[in-house]
Design a protein around this motif. Structure first.
Motif, PDB file in Angstrom:
ATOM      1  N   ALA A 193       0.836  -1.208   0.000  1.00 58.78           N
ATOM      2  CA  ALA A 193       0.000   0.000   0.000  1.00 58.78           C
ATOM      3  C   ALA A 193       0.868   1.254   0.000  1.00 58.78           C
ATOM      4  CB  ALA A 193      -0.935  -0.007   1.204  1.00 58.78           C
ATOM      5  N   ALA A 194       1.916   1.270   0.833  1.00 53.44           N
ATOM      6  CA  ALA A 194       2.815   2.425   0.887  1.00 53.44           C
ATOM      7  C   ALA A 194       3.525   2.626  -0.449  1.00 53.44           C
ATOM      8  CB  ALA A 194       3.837   2.244   2.007  1.00 53.44           C
ATOM      9  N   TYR A 195       3.882   1.528  -1.096  1.00 53.92           N
ATOM     10  CA  TYR A 195       4.539   1.615  -2.405  1.00 53.92           C
ATOM     11  C   TYR A 195       3.599   2.202  -3.455  1.00 53.92           C
ATOM     12  CZ  TYR A 195       6.414   0.133  -6.913  1.00 53.92           C
ATOM     13  OH  TYR A 195       6.864   0.124  -8.221  1.00 53.92           O
ATOM     14  N   ILE A 196       2.362   1.715  -3.491  1.00 50.99           N
ATOM     15  CA  ILE A 196       1.386   2.221  -4.458  1.00 50.99           C
ATOM     16  C   ILE A 196       1.189   3.726  -4.282  1.00 50.99           C
ATOM     17  CG2 ILE A 196      -1.041   2.151  -5.169  1.00 50.99           C
ATOM     18  CD1 ILE A 196      -1.040  -0.825  -4.332  1.00 50.99           C
ATOM     19  N   ILE A 197       1.038   4.161  -3.021  1.00 50.17           N
ATOM     20  CA  ILE A 197       0.842   5.582  -2.735  1.00 50.17           C
ATOM     21  C   ILE A 197       2.066   6.388  -3.158  1.00 50.17           C
ATOM     22  CG2 ILE A 197       0.575   7.279  -0.883  1.00 50.17           C
ATOM     23  CD1 ILE A 197      -1.151   5.150   0.570  1.00 50.17           C
ATOM     24  N   SER A 198       3.260   5.854  -2.886  1.00 50.25           N
ATOM     25  CA  SER A 198       4.487   6.581  -3.249  1.00 50.25           C
ATOM     26  C   SER A 198       4.609   6.749  -4.756  1.00 50.25           C
ATOM     27  CB  SER A 198       5.722   5.859  -2.702  1.00 50.25           C
ATOM     28  OG  SER A 198       6.025   4.699  -3.457  1.00 50.25           O
ATOM     29  N   GLN A 199       4.197   5.723  -5.516  1.00 51.82           N
ATOM     30  CA  GLN A 199       4.250   5.819  -6.970  1.00 51.82           C
ATOM     31  C   GLN A 199       3.293   6.894  -7.485  1.00 51.82           C
ATOM     32  OE1 GLN A 199       6.446   3.862  -9.107  1.00 51.82           O
ATOM     33  NE2 GLN A 199       7.268   3.854  -7.038  1.00 51.82           N
ATOM     34  N   LYS A 200       2.107   6.947  -6.902  1.00 52.90           N
ATOM     35  CA  LYS A 200       1.144   7.982  -7.290  1.00 52.90           C
ATOM     36  C   LYS A 200       1.654   9.368  -6.888  1.00 52.90           C
ATOM     37  CE  LYS A 200      -1.893   4.951  -8.751  1.00 52.90           C
ATOM     38  NZ  LYS A 200      -2.275   4.807 -10.173  1.00 52.90           N
ATOM     39  N   ALA A 201       2.299   9.444  -5.730  1.00 49.26           N
ATOM     40  CA  ALA A 201       2.827  10.729  -5.264  1.00 49.26           C
ATOM     41  C   ALA A 201       3.933  11.223  -6.190  1.00 49.26           C
ATOM     42  CB  ALA A 201       3.349  10.600  -3.844  1.00 49.26           C
ATOM     43  N   GLU A 202       4.832  10.335  -6.569  1.00 49.20           N
ATOM     44  CA  GLU A 202       5.923  10.719  -7.462  1.00 49.20           C
ATOM     45  C   GLU A 202       5.380  11.223  -8.796  1.00 49.20           C
ATOM     46  OE1 GLU A 202       8.809   7.637  -7.899  1.00 49.20           O
ATOM     47  OE2 GLU A 202       9.201   7.496  -5.745  1.00 49.20           O
ATOM     48  N   ARG A 203       4.356  10.553  -9.285  1.00 48.76           N
ATOM     49  CA  ARG A 203       3.741  10.973 -10.552  1.00 48.76           C
ATOM     50  C   ARG A 203       3.099  12.355 -10.392  1.00 48.76           C
ATOM     51  NH1 ARG A 203      -0.047   6.481 -12.695  1.00 48.76           N
ATOM     52  NH2 ARG A 203       1.915   5.392 -12.304  1.00 48.76           N
ATOM     53  N   ASN A 204       2.441  12.557  -9.255  1.00 47.84           N
ATOM     54  CA  ASN A 204       1.787  13.832  -8.982  1.00 47.84           C
ATOM     55  C   ASN A 204       2.812  14.956  -8.896  1.00 47.84           C
ATOM     56  OD1 ASN A 204       0.812  15.942  -6.804  1.00 47.84           O
ATOM     57  ND2 ASN A 204      -1.046  15.042  -7.629  1.00 47.84           N
ATOM     58  N   PHE A 205       3.914  14.708  -8.178  1.00 45.89           N
ATOM     59  CA  PHE A 205       4.958  15.728  -8.037  1.00 45.89           C
ATOM     60  C   PHE A 205       5.610  16.036  -9.385  1.00 45.89           C
ATOM     61  CE2 PHE A 205       5.502  14.065  -3.473  1.00 45.89           C
ATOM     62  CZ  PHE A 205       4.579  14.986  -2.996  1.00 45.89           C
ATOM     63  N   ALA A 206       5.801  14.997 -10.192  1.00 42.54           N
ATOM     64  CA  ALA A 206       6.406  15.203 -11.511  1.00 42.54           C
ATOM     65  C   ALA A 206       5.508  16.054 -12.405  1.00 42.54           C
ATOM     66  CB  ALA A 206       6.689  13.855 -12.170  1.00 42.54           C
ATOM     67  N   LEU A 207       4.207  15.801 -12.359  1.00 40.04           N
ATOM     68  CA  LEU A 207       3.264  16.592 -13.155  1.00 40.04           C
ATOM     69  C   LEU A 207       3.220  18.038 -12.680  1.00 40.04           C
ATOM     70  CD1 LEU A 207       0.315  14.048 -13.506  1.00 40.04           C
ATOM     71  CD2 LEU A 207       1.834  14.842 -15.330  1.00 40.04           C
ATOM     72  N   ALA A 208       3.275  18.213 -11.345  1.00 40.18           N
ATOM     73  CA  ALA A 208       3.258  19.566 -10.790  1.00 40.18           C
ATOM     74  C   ALA A 208       4.509  20.336 -11.217  1.00 40.18           C
ATOM     75  CB  ALA A 208       3.159  19.507  -9.278  1.00 40.18           C
ATOM     76  N   LYS A 209       5.656  19.660 -11.182  1.00 42.71           N
ATOM     77  CA  LYS A 209       6.914  20.301 -11.587  1.00 42.71           C
ATOM     78  C   LYS A 209       6.873  20.667 -13.068  1.00 42.71           C
ATOM     79  CE  LYS A 209      11.925  19.602 -11.660  1.00 42.71           C
ATOM     80  NZ  LYS A 209      13.025  18.648 -11.353  1.00 42.71           N
ATOM     81  N   LYS A 210       6.348  19.760 -13.883  1.00 42.54           N
ATOM     82  CA  LYS A 210       6.251  20.029 -15.312  1.00 42.54           C
ATOM     83  C   LYS A 210       5.333  21.211 -15.581  1.00 42.54           C
ATOM     84  CE  LYS A 210       5.205  17.731 -19.696  1.00 42.54           C
ATOM     85  NZ  LYS A 210       4.766  16.446 -20.340  1.00 42.54           N
ATOM     86  N   GLY A 211       4.241  21.292 -14.800  1.00 40.37           N
ATOM     87  CA  GLY A 211       3.322  22.391 -14.962  1.00 40.37           C
ATOM     88  C   GLY A 211       3.943  23.725 -14.608  1.00 40.37           C
ATOM     89  N   MET A 212       4.744  23.739 -13.533  1.00 42.21           N
ATOM     90  CA  MET A 212       5.429  24.967 -13.130  1.00 42.21           C
ATOM     91  C   MET A 212       6.449  25.391 -14.174  1.00 42.21           C
ATOM     92  SD  MET A 212       5.973  24.347  -9.032  1.00 42.21           S
ATOM     93  CE  MET A 212       6.797  25.921  -8.828  1.00 42.21           C
ATOM     94  N   GLU A 213       7.172  24.410 -14.723  1.00 46.37           N
ATOM     95  CA  GLU A 213       8.182  24.733 -15.734  1.00 46.37           C
ATOM     96  C   GLU A 213       7.538  25.294 -16.987  1.00 46.37           C
ATOM     97  OE1 GLU A 213      10.176  21.024 -16.176  1.00 46.37           O
ATOM     98  OE2 GLU A 213      11.544  21.370 -14.479  1.00 46.37           O
ATOM     99  N   SER A 214       6.358  24.759 -17.350  1.00 46.42           N
ATOM    100  CA  SER A 214       5.672  25.254 -18.551  1.00 46.42           C
ATOM    101  C   SER A 214       5.167  26.667 -18.365  1.00 46.42           C
ATOM    102  CB  SER A 214       4.504  24.326 -18.902  1.00 46.42           C
ATOM    103  OG  SER A 214       3.503  24.380 -17.901  1.00 46.42           O
ATOM    104  N   CYS A 215       4.980  27.052 -17.075  1.00 41.62           N
ATOM    105  CA  CYS A 215       4.537  28.418 -16.773  1.00 41.62           C
ATOM    106  C   CYS A 215       5.715  29.379 -16.555  1.00 41.62           C
ATOM    107  CB  CYS A 215       3.661  28.403 -15.511  1.00 41.62           C
ATOM    108  SG  CYS A 215       2.076  27.553 -15.745  1.00 41.62           S
ATOM    109  N   GLY A 216       6.956  28.855 -16.718  1.00 41.64           N
ATOM    110  CA  GLY A 216       8.127  29.709 -16.610  1.00 41.64           C
ATOM    111  C   GLY A 216       8.706  29.815 -15.219  1.00 41.64           C
ATOM    112  N   PHE A 217       8.286  28.965 -14.285  1.00 41.55           N
ATOM    113  CA  PHE A 217       8.815  29.035 -12.917  1.00 41.55           C
ATOM    114  C   PHE A 217      10.060  28.166 -12.781  1.00 41.55           C
ATOM    115  CE2 PHE A 217       4.357  30.143 -12.351  1.00 41.55           C
ATOM    116  CZ  PHE A 217       4.474  31.291 -11.601  1.00 41.55           C
TER     117      PHE A 217
END
Length: 280
Positions: free
Chosen positions: A256-280
């Protein structure tokens, strides 16, 4: 990232024990800082699972609810307009320092009023928590309708705790299907002898088997949670081998902890990509 632990069979699926175990396992293996709290007031709360000392006699006098401490006091401070992220340090208690924190409660107000106050201040509370930690785990009791609805709506991930019963499964997948796209699943109090195995549930309801973690009932862990030694139990058996009687329980919470961590990593990666696309 906001993560809600929820079930349409709250007691039967063991949401409380599952969340306590998975939150500890999540910081043993993965580099996150996690804050955990409940959306209800009850003597059966995570303080009892995490700490040996009595909340009413905390020698550091950090928890003094009538003077504005604890989750009730934090919500009222937010309501008065104090929304600085730094205020959280006065209200949480380290379970595992620098990794796992709990915002305690004491039930000095009634449950209905607390539900309303949490609902009313939820977004500001979540913003403060998110600025201090990587993940926020909410233990949701469905009886607190207003705050439960708000938490589920805003959750980045919902950890659905299923129960191996045909009627409860049908109830969830027919009434709450809108949650599925942002959900992973724990099968709580799991019995490998049941005809409703993880594989069968995945096949019947078309959900990925890799998103399901079976967590069997473990009486020793239940007792540990009654005596404030949940983290000691998980630490002791986290690397146990297959011959150990606790292996299936530990394997389930680690998955369960592994599944959550994988989803979290994906979420953080998408958030970072979104910030970079906005010039941050």
């Amino acid at each position: 990232m906001n993560i809600a632990f929820w079930s349409n069979a709250y007691e039967k699926s063991g949401v409380f024990l599952n969340m306590a175990a998975v939150s500890i396992a999540g910081v043993i293996r993965y580099p996150y800082r996690i804050t955990v709290l409940e959306n209800y007031l009850d003597k059966n709360n995570l303080w009892n699972a995490f700490f040996v000392d009595n909340i009413s006699v905390n020698r550091d006098k950090i928890i003094n609810f009538y003077e504005g401490k604890g989750i009730e006091g934090l919500l009222r401070r937010i309501y008065r307009g104090d929304k600085e992220p730094s205020i959280l340090k006065y209200y949480w208690r380290p379970v595992i320092p620098k990794h796992l924190y709990y915002i305690p409660q004491n039930g000095v107000i009634n449950s209905e009023l607390f539900d309303y106050e949490l609902y009313y201040n939820f977004h500001d509370l979540l913003d403060i928590i998110q600025k201090n930690t990587d993940l926020c785990y909410f233990n949701i009791n469905p009886r607190n309708y207003l705050s439960s609805k708000a938490i589920l709506q805003e959750a980045d991930l919902v950890v659905i705790n299923l129960y191996q019963d045909a009627d409860y499964l049908k109830d969830f997948f027919s009434k709450y299907s809108s949650l599925i796209p942002k959900s992973v699943f724990i099968v709580g109090n799991y019995s490998p002898k049941s005809v409703l195995s993880c594989k069968r549930i995945a096949r019947l309801y078309d959900i990925p088997l890799e998103d399901i973690a079976p967590i069997p009932y473990n009486e020793d862990f239940y007792i540990a949670c009654k005596h404030g030694s949940a983290k000691e139990f998980i630490n002791r058996y986290y690397l146990c081998d297959k011959e150990n009687p606790n292996y299936l329980f530990i394997h389930g919470i680690r998955k369960a902890a592994y599944i959550i961590s994988q989803k979290a990593e994906r979420n953080f990666a998408l958030a970072k990509k979104g910030m970079e696309s906005c010039g941050f």
